[in-house]
Design an enzyme around this catalytic site. Structure first.
Site, PDB file in Angstrom:
ATOM      1  N   ASN A 167       1.227  -1.364  -0.205  1.00 25.67           N
ATOM      2  CA  ASN A 167      -0.692  -0.158  -0.087  1.00 25.67           C
ATOM      3  C   ASN A 167       1.065   1.213   0.226  1.00 25.67           C
ATOM      4  O   ASN A 167       2.274   1.466   0.191  1.00 25.67           O
ATOM      5  CB  ASN A 167      -0.774   0.193   1.360  1.00 25.67           C
ATOM      6  CG  ASN A 167      -0.399  -0.139   3.297  1.00 25.67           C
ATOM      7  OD1 ASN A 167       0.178   0.750   3.176  1.00 25.67           O
ATOM      8  ND2 ASN A 167      -0.377  -1.380   3.165  1.00 25.67           N
ATOM      9  N   ASP A 224      -4.054  -5.837   4.737  1.00 29.10           N
ATOM     10  CA  ASP A 224      -5.047  -7.192   5.699  1.00 29.10           C
ATOM     11  C   ASP A 224      -4.703  -8.246   5.062  1.00 29.10           C
ATOM     12  O   ASP A 224      -5.236  -9.336   5.861  1.00 29.10           O
ATOM     13  CB  ASP A 224      -6.594  -6.866   5.870  1.00 29.10           C
ATOM     14  CG  ASP A 224      -6.574  -5.295   6.296  1.00 29.10           C
ATOM     15  OD1 ASP A 224      -6.127  -5.098   7.505  1.00 29.10           O
ATOM     16  OD2 ASP A 224      -7.483  -4.035   5.361  1.00 29.10           O
ATOM     17  N   LYS A 238       9.478 -17.261 -10.437  1.00 29.35           N
ATOM     18  CA  LYS A 238       8.916 -15.686 -11.132  1.00 29.35           C
ATOM     19  C   LYS A 238       7.501 -16.548 -11.651  1.00 29.35           C
ATOM     20  O   LYS A 238       7.695 -17.652 -12.758  1.00 29.35           O
ATOM     21  CB  LYS A 238       9.423 -14.923 -12.124  1.00 29.35           C
ATOM     22  CG  LYS A 238       8.205 -13.436 -12.470  1.00 29.35           C
ATOM     23  CD  LYS A 238       9.257 -12.545 -13.842  1.00 29.35           C
ATOM     24  CE  LYS A 238       8.707 -11.866 -13.837  1.00 29.35           C
ATOM     25  NZ  LYS A 238       9.202 -11.670 -15.385  1.00 29.35           N
ATOM     26  N   PRO A 298      -1.626 -11.699  10.217  1.00 26.71           N
ATOM     27  CA  PRO A 298      -2.487 -11.369  11.783  1.00 26.71           C
ATOM     28  C   PRO A 298      -2.724  -9.683  12.111  1.00 26.71           C
ATOM     29  O   PRO A 298      -1.969  -9.239  11.522  1.00 26.71           O
ATOM     30  CB  PRO A 298      -0.928 -12.409  12.547  1.00 26.71           C
ATOM     31  CG  PRO A 298      -0.472 -11.872  11.663  1.00 26.71           C
ATOM     32  CD  PRO A 298      -1.305 -12.651  10.132  1.00 26.71           C
ATOM     33  N   ILE A 324      -1.726  -7.259  14.460  1.00 28.47           N
ATOM     34  CA  ILE A 324      -0.487  -6.613  15.129  1.00 28.47           C
ATOM     35  C   ILE A 324      -0.559  -5.939  16.240  1.00 28.47           C
ATOM     36  O   ILE A 324      -1.108  -6.934  17.498  1.00 28.47           O
ATOM     37  CB  ILE A 324       0.476  -6.571  14.351  1.00 28.47           C
ATOM     38  CG1 ILE A 324       0.955  -6.951  12.802  1.00 28.47           C
ATOM     39  CG2 ILE A 324       2.051  -6.101  15.333  1.00 28.47           C
ATOM     40  CD1 ILE A 324       1.750  -6.252  11.995  1.00 28.47           C
ATOM     41  N   PHE A 344      -4.094   2.706  15.673  1.00 26.43           N
ATOM     42  CA  PHE A 344      -4.543   4.559  14.316  1.00 26.43           C
ATOM     43  C   PHE A 344      -5.385   3.735  13.843  1.00 26.43           C
ATOM     44  O   PHE A 344      -5.484   2.647  13.694  1.00 26.43           O
ATOM     45  CB  PHE A 344      -3.205   4.765  13.547  1.00 26.43           C
ATOM     46  CG  PHE A 344      -1.998   5.515  14.082  1.00 26.43           C
ATOM     47  CD1 PHE A 344      -1.183   5.663  15.217  1.00 26.43           C
ATOM     48  CD2 PHE A 344      -2.013   6.721  13.719  1.00 26.43           C
ATOM     49  CE1 PHE A 344      -0.759   6.595  15.834  1.00 26.43           C
ATOM     50  CE2 PHE A 344      -1.180   7.596  14.027  1.00 26.43           C
ATOM     51  CZ  PHE A 344      -0.106   7.538  14.630  1.00 26.43           C
ATOM     52  N   LYS A 349     -13.665   0.841  17.031  1.00 23.85           N
ATOM     53  CA  LYS A 349     -11.680   0.033  17.054  1.00 23.85           C
ATOM     54  C   LYS A 349     -11.184  -0.038  18.577  1.00 23.85           C
ATOM     55  O   LYS A 349     -10.996  -1.197  18.472  1.00 23.85           O
ATOM     56  CB  LYS A 349     -11.277   0.650  16.283  1.00 23.85           C
ATOM     57  CG  LYS A 349      -9.692   0.019  15.516  1.00 23.85           C
ATOM     58  CD  LYS A 349      -9.579   0.959  13.795  1.00 23.85           C
ATOM     59  CE  LYS A 349     -10.268   0.462  13.150  1.00 23.85           C
ATOM     60  NZ  LYS A 349      -9.817   0.831  11.407  1.00 23.85           N
TER      61      LYS A 349
HETATM   62  O1  C5P Z   1      -7.971  -2.019  11.272  1.00 24.05           O
HETATM   63  P1  C5P Z   1      -7.664  -1.352  10.500  1.00 24.05           P
HETATM   64  O2  C5P Z   1      -6.597  -1.572   9.274  1.00 24.05           O
HETATM   65  O3  C5P Z   1      -8.534  -0.432  10.595  1.00 24.05           O
HETATM   66  O4  C5P Z   1      -6.442  -0.545  12.391  1.00 24.05           O
HETATM   67  C1  C5P Z   1      -5.917   0.011  11.905  1.00 24.05           C
HETATM   68  C2  C5P Z   1      -5.362  -0.320  13.333  1.00 24.05           C
HETATM   69  O5  C5P Z   1      -4.318  -1.570  13.572  1.00 24.05           O
HETATM   70  C3  C5P Z   1      -3.343   0.545  13.146  1.00 24.05           C
HETATM   71  O6  C5P Z   1      -2.714   0.527  14.174  1.00 24.05           O
HETATM   72  C4  C5P Z   1      -2.650  -0.975  12.485  1.00 24.05           C
HETATM   73  O7  C5P Z   1      -1.084  -0.747  12.322  1.00 24.05           O
HETATM   74  C5  C5P Z   1      -2.933  -1.966  13.590  1.00 24.05           C
HETATM   75  N1  C5P Z   1      -3.399  -3.098  12.288  1.00 24.05           N
HETATM   76  C6  C5P Z   1      -2.465  -3.780  12.494  1.00 24.05           C
HETATM   77  N2  C5P Z   1      -1.988  -5.414  12.787  1.00 24.05           N
HETATM   78  C7  C5P Z   1      -3.100  -5.429  10.606  1.00 24.05           C
HETATM   79  C8  C5P Z   1      -3.759  -4.025  10.836  1.00 24.05           C
HETATM   80  C9  C5P Z   1      -4.254  -3.166  11.578  1.00 24.05           C
HETATM   81  O8  C5P Z   1      -1.360  -3.726  13.518  1.00 24.05           O
HETATM   82  N3  C5P Z   1      -2.909  -6.477  10.555  1.00 24.05           N
END
Ligand code: C5P
Length: 403
Positions: free
Chosen positions: A211, A279, A289, A307, A309, A327, A341
């Site tokens: 991204n 995600d 490749k 996962p 995090i 965030f 959230k």
């Molecule tokens: O669910 P969303 O992606 O909107 O959540 C954003 C927050 O979750 C951010 O703090 C991001 O760093 C954290 N996050 C994470 N691991 C993921 C997805 C999001 O730590 N797989």
């Protein structure tokens, strides 16, 4: 990676032969360095020796196109936690005291906004000369710090004050300097782990899903927390940004690597999840490749969930950091989603930003801070200022609930 970095300026005196030993002493103390070698310094020690020891380019010329394109001299002067001049010759001392900048070393010394520590080395008569003493007094008044010189036999055969302080003593003096400087910092003694940047999810050796996250906000937060006195580990996905001085950097690619790096950086008091973690990741990663096969033009790709995090680190348990901050990048109904959230991820605070504009990759951010007590909205500001404000909020939190 070293926790502290210095910009080492090697002046042109016989003591420059100790520069390689100094680099090694610094390394032993966990202090990394970048080197500027003056023209005269290169008569006593070779750039190749210093480059080999620091595993980095040695900077020698003010108008070097290659170096200037990679890192300008102004940035070079600020890329470290401190500028160390060793040996500091009468010439360098005189130039800086009088505001002269006619080579890379003197220009960096005038351009820096970091503390400067000098280890003078010169003949005893030169050291005692009123002009040198005048310049030293000027520099002391300007806030420059000094170590040495020591008394002893000199290379020129004379005896007296003028020998450069020993490398080990210089490294120890730097540690003492930082210890003193951090004594009244609000997050002193606290450990923080910050995630930043995108993750990169490969599906063959050269292709991946990712991204547009630049990492700027996360890097700024890691920097602000370190400035506030915390010991910071920054776990970063791939970005174009330089390492943050004074911060332990762990560079990773995928979400799973990021999680593992965060877990091994624990225990910590503070966890700030700024990374834009992918995600999903491709279910399989080909070893070679992927190629077009027969008439199947576009292979189907199955994605599996990565996962979370933040949610994983926020789970209750003995290793859970005391303050877990997530965030939330939202395009609408920012408060409602951010509040939800906070509960869903089990974190203490959510820093929500409205990404309907060009926040991703941009320089500024508009924040809504959601905590258990409610929410506050911060006016739009550069990401660096948002970071300082967040570090202040974190410091205030630990002041009122220090446990
Ligand atoms: O669910 P969303 O992606 O909107 O959540 C954003 C927050 O979750 C951010 O703090 C991001 O760093 C954290 N996050 C994470 N691991 C993921 C997805 C999001 O730590 N797989």
């Amino acid at each position: 990676m070293s926790l502290k970095r210095v910009l080492l300026i090697v002046g042109g005196g016989i003591s420059a032969y100790k520069a390689p030993e100094l680099v090694r002493a610094l390394d032993k103390h966990g202090i990394g360095c970048r080197v500027i070698l003056t023209q005269a310094g290169s008569q006593f020690v070779t750039p190749l020796t210093l480059a080999s020891l620091t595993k980095d380019d040695v900077h020698q010329e003010l108008f070097n196109l290659t170096h200037e394109a990679k890192m300008g001299h102004i940035e070079l002067s600020r890329s470290a936690d401190l500028v160390l001049v060793a040996p500091a010759t009468a010439d360098l001392i005189g130039k800086v005291a009088n505001g002269l900048a006619n080579d890379l070393a003197s220009t960096a010394l005038l351009a820096t906004d970091k503390p400067v520590l000098m280890a003078p080395a010169m003949n005893v008569r030169m050291w005692e000369h009123p002009a040198v003493q005048r310049n030293l007094a000027t520099l002391r008044a300007d806030g420059v710090h000094f170590i040495g010189p020591d008394e002893g036999a000199m290379a020129c055969g004379e005896y007296g004050l003028g020998r450069m302080a020993e490398p080990e003593a210089i490294a120890t003096a730097l540690e003492a300097f930082w210890y003193k400087a951090s004594a009244d910092k609000p997050l002193r003694g606290k450990r923080a782990v910050v995630t930043a940047g995108p993750t990169l999810e490969a599906f063959d050796p050269i292709r991946f899903l990712s991204n547009r996250s630049s990492g700027k906000q996360g890097y700024a937060i890691a920097h602000a927390l370190a400035e506030a006195g915390a010991v910071v580990t920054l776990v970063s996905g791939p970005t174009a940004l330089n390492d943050v001085p004074g911060v332990s950097m762990v560079r990773v690619e995928s979400a799973r690597e990021m999680l593992a790096a965060c877990q091994s950086a624990l225990p910590a008091d503070i966890f700030v999840a700024v990374a834009a973690v992918a995600d999903w990741r491709p279910e399989t990663r080909a070893d070679v490749k992927l190629k077009l096969k027969g008439d199947v033009k576009a292979p189907a790709m199955t994605l599996v969930e990565n996962p979370d995090i933040l949610a994983t680190i926020a789970q209750p348990g003995p290793k859970r950091p005391k303050l877990v901050i997530g965030f939330a990048a939202e395009t609408h109904e920012v408060l409602a989603y951010a509040t939800a959230k906070r509960t869903k991820k089990g974190c203490d605070w959510v820093v929500a930003n409205d990404v309907s504009g060009d926040v991703m990759g941009g320089e500024s951010n508009r924040i809504l801070l959601v905590t258990a007590e409610g929410h506050q909205s911060w006016p739009e500001a550069p990401k660096t200022q948002i970071a300082v404000r967040l570090a202040e909020a974190i410091s205030a939190h630990f002041k009122t609930s220090p446990a």
